[in-house]
Structure formats: structure tokens, C-alpha cells
Design an enzyme around this catalytic site. Sequence first.
Site, short mmCIF file in Angstrom:
data_model
loop_
_atom_site.label_atom_id
_atom_site.label_comp_id
_atom_site.label_asym_id
_atom_site.label_seq_id
_atom_site.Cartn_x
_atom_site.Cartn_y
_atom_site.Cartn_z
N HIS A 74 105.06 -106.50 31.78
CA HIS A 74 105.72 -107.81 31.70
C HIS A 74 106.74 -107.92 32.83
CE1 HIS A 74 104.99 -108.53 27.15
NE2 HIS A 74 103.96 -107.94 27.72
N GLN A 77 107.66 -110.73 38.58
CA GLN A 77 107.26 -110.94 39.97
C GLN A 77 105.74 -110.87 40.12
OE1 GLN A 77 109.79 -108.40 42.63
NE2 GLN A 77 110.56 -107.59 40.70
N HIS A 93 99.33 -106.84 29.66
CA HIS A 93 99.49 -108.30 29.55
C HIS A 93 99.46 -108.75 28.08
CE1 HIS A 93 98.89 -112.52 30.25
NE2 HIS A 93 97.70 -112.51 29.68
O1 0FX Z 1 108.55 -109.74 28.40
P1 0FX Z 1 108.32 -111.17 28.22
O2 0FX Z 1 107.15 -111.48 27.38
O3 0FX Z 1 108.15 -111.95 29.59
C1 0FX Z 1 107.93 -111.27 30.79
C2 0FX Z 1 108.40 -112.14 31.93
O4 0FX Z 1 109.72 -112.61 31.67
C3 0FX Z 1 107.47 -113.31 32.16
O5 0FX Z 1 107.86 -113.92 33.38
C4 0FX Z 1 106.02 -112.81 32.27
N1 0FX Z 1 105.13 -113.95 32.41
C5 0FX Z 1 105.65 -112.01 31.02
C6 0FX Z 1 104.25 -111.45 31.08
O6 0FX Z 1 106.55 -110.93 30.90
O7 0FX Z 1 109.69 -111.73 27.65
P2 0FX Z 1 110.24 -113.20 27.57
O8 0FX Z 1 111.45 -113.12 26.73
O9 0FX Z 1 110.38 -113.85 28.92
O10 0FX Z 1 109.13 -113.99 26.78
C7 0FX Z 1 108.69 -113.55 25.51
C8 0FX Z 1 108.25 -114.71 24.70
O11 0FX Z 1 109.40 -115.50 24.39
C9 0FX Z 1 107.28 -115.66 25.36
O12 0FX Z 1 105.93 -115.26 25.14
C10 0FX Z 1 107.57 -116.96 24.67
C11 0FX Z 1 109.04 -116.83 24.27
N2 0FX Z 1 109.91 -117.66 25.12
C12 0FX Z 1 110.47 -117.14 26.25
C13 0FX Z 1 111.26 -117.93 27.03
C14 0FX Z 1 111.89 -117.41 28.31
C15 0FX Z 1 110.14 -118.95 24.72
O13 0FX Z 1 109.62 -119.39 23.67
N3 0FX Z 1 110.94 -119.74 25.50
C16 0FX Z 1 111.51 -119.29 26.64
O14 0FX Z 1 112.24 -120.08 27.33
#
Ligand code: 0FX
Length: 246
Positions: A74, A77, A93
Site C-alpha cells: 500500500h 507512489q 494490493h
Molecule cells: O493503506 P491504505 O489502504 O492506502 C494506501 C495508500 O494511501 C493509497 O494511496 C493506495 N492507493 C493504497 C493501495 O494504499 O490506507 P488509507 O487509509 O489511505 O485507505 C484505507 C481505506 O480508507 C480506503 O480503502 C478507503 C478508506 N478511505 C481512505 C481515505 C484516505 C476513505 O474512505 N476516505 C479517505 O479519504
Amino acid sequence: MYRNILIVSDNFFLINAFQSLVEGINGIDVSYTCSKSNIALLENKLLKVKIEPIELKKNYLEVIKKYDLVFSLHCKQLFPNELVHSVKCINVHPGLNPYNRGWFPQVFSILNVMKAGATIHEIDEQLDHGAIIAQKEIIIEKWDTSLTAYNKIQAAEIELLKENLPSILEGNYKSNHAKEEGNVNLKKDFNALCVIDLEKQVTMNEAIDYLRAMTHGHYKNAYFIDKETEKKVFVSIDLKPESENY
Ligand code: 0FX
């Protein structure tokens, strides 16, 4: 066997889980990095490893020189093509490729009823696209929100790592390309989803599915604009299946 391994990750949970899995393995050297902008992770005292910032776009030549295996757990970049072509790069992923590749797969799976899960795959030039090493489907129940589905997916990711890390490190794993190209969602697709059109007519089923797809703990996702105050009003939903609480 791969010996010099680089982890690029912006996910606290996956970094700690990876560290636990490689802790007892001799003969490998693992370095952990995250995005420069991820101050929360760089300063996190609960992380079990030393972590350094990295900018892949700028530093990929050093990565090519120093490492023979790179994991994206995750990572925010994109991997430069030069890196992907020179070193074995593997992505963990949170989606079941080729369905809903790209941004927040479970959100889109709740909405378009495509399969969800976790995939370990080789990284190629396209988003969440390279040869698949292993995957695990998760079932999204009618009461799951984005958060509860995502928690199941993270558990599946750890299971996949446990099962497949030995063969990946040995470099003797098998991989296969998905039979279809599937579909890709981008950040802008999620951002567009967040805006609620109060005049839109939908069934209750569609309304509930939409709100649970947009409900993820403390994140402020779906909103409408209150005409009088012009304030954004954020909306989420609470779903409890009978067997859990009654
Ligand atoms: O670890 P991760 O799932 O996300 C990371 C990277 O930040 C992202 O850029 C990349 N595409 C992904 C494969 O790995 O953590 P997260 O906290 O950014 O997102 C987790 C989940 O949280 C996401 O599936 C949906 C939810 N979310 C996240 C954000 C930032 C939301 O519902 N709203 C948001 O604004």
C-alpha cells in the site's frame, strides 16, 4: 534467493505484519521506507522497524543498485517504469485483480457487486495489472461498510503474505496473468462519488448500498451541501445485522 529487500509502504499495519513475518529469516536484509509526506508514519513510535522517507521518482536508480526485490505494501507512489524493468517489484494490493483495480477497490465492489479481496502480483507498467502470484477473495455481506470490508481484506493480505513469502523470497513462485483486463477506478472517480445529489431518485436498496460504500470509520466521504448555510453535511451509515447485537 533474494537478499536485499526494500519495502515501500504507507501502511502501519502491513509494515509491522511484514516485519513479524521476516523476523526469523536468516540471510536477508530488509529496509523499510514510506512517502516523504507521511509524517504520521515517519514519527510513529509504535512502528517495529526503522523507517526512512523515499521518493521513488527521484531515487529509483539508487534502489536499482542496492536492492534485488522491492515490495509495495500500500504505497502512495507510482513505481517508475525503469524500476519495474530493472528489479523484481511486487505489490500487495487490497483488491481482487482484475476487478476494480486502482483506488479503494472495496468501495467500488460494494457498488458494482464485482468480487473483492486481496492480490499479490508482480508490478508492471499498468496499475494493479502484473502477473498474479496469489489472491484471496473476501465476501462482502449486505451489512458490510467500506471499513468492515477493508478489515477483511487486510486480514486476507496478511494470510497471503504468510503463505507466499517463502516462495517469493526464494524466487520460485508461480504467477499467471488475469484472463481479462478488468476495470480501473481512479481517485477522481472516488471524489466524484462523494458528492450526493439530493434530487437524484434511487431505491432504498441503492441508497443503503451507496452509503455503506462511502462509510469508513472517521473518514468524511459522502456529503451534500445545505442550501441555506452552504455548509457541507457529511453522511455515513450504521448497519447492524441481527445476530451480532440482538
Ligand atoms: O493503506 P491504505 O489502504 O492506502 C494506501 C495508500 O494511501 C493509497 O494511496 C493506495 N492507493 C493504497 C493501495 O494504499 O490506507 P488509507 O487509509 O489511505 O485507505 C484505507 C481505506 O480508507 C480506503 O480503502 C478507503 C478508506 N478511505 C481512505 C481515505 C484516505 C476513505 O474512505 N476516505 C479517505 O479519504
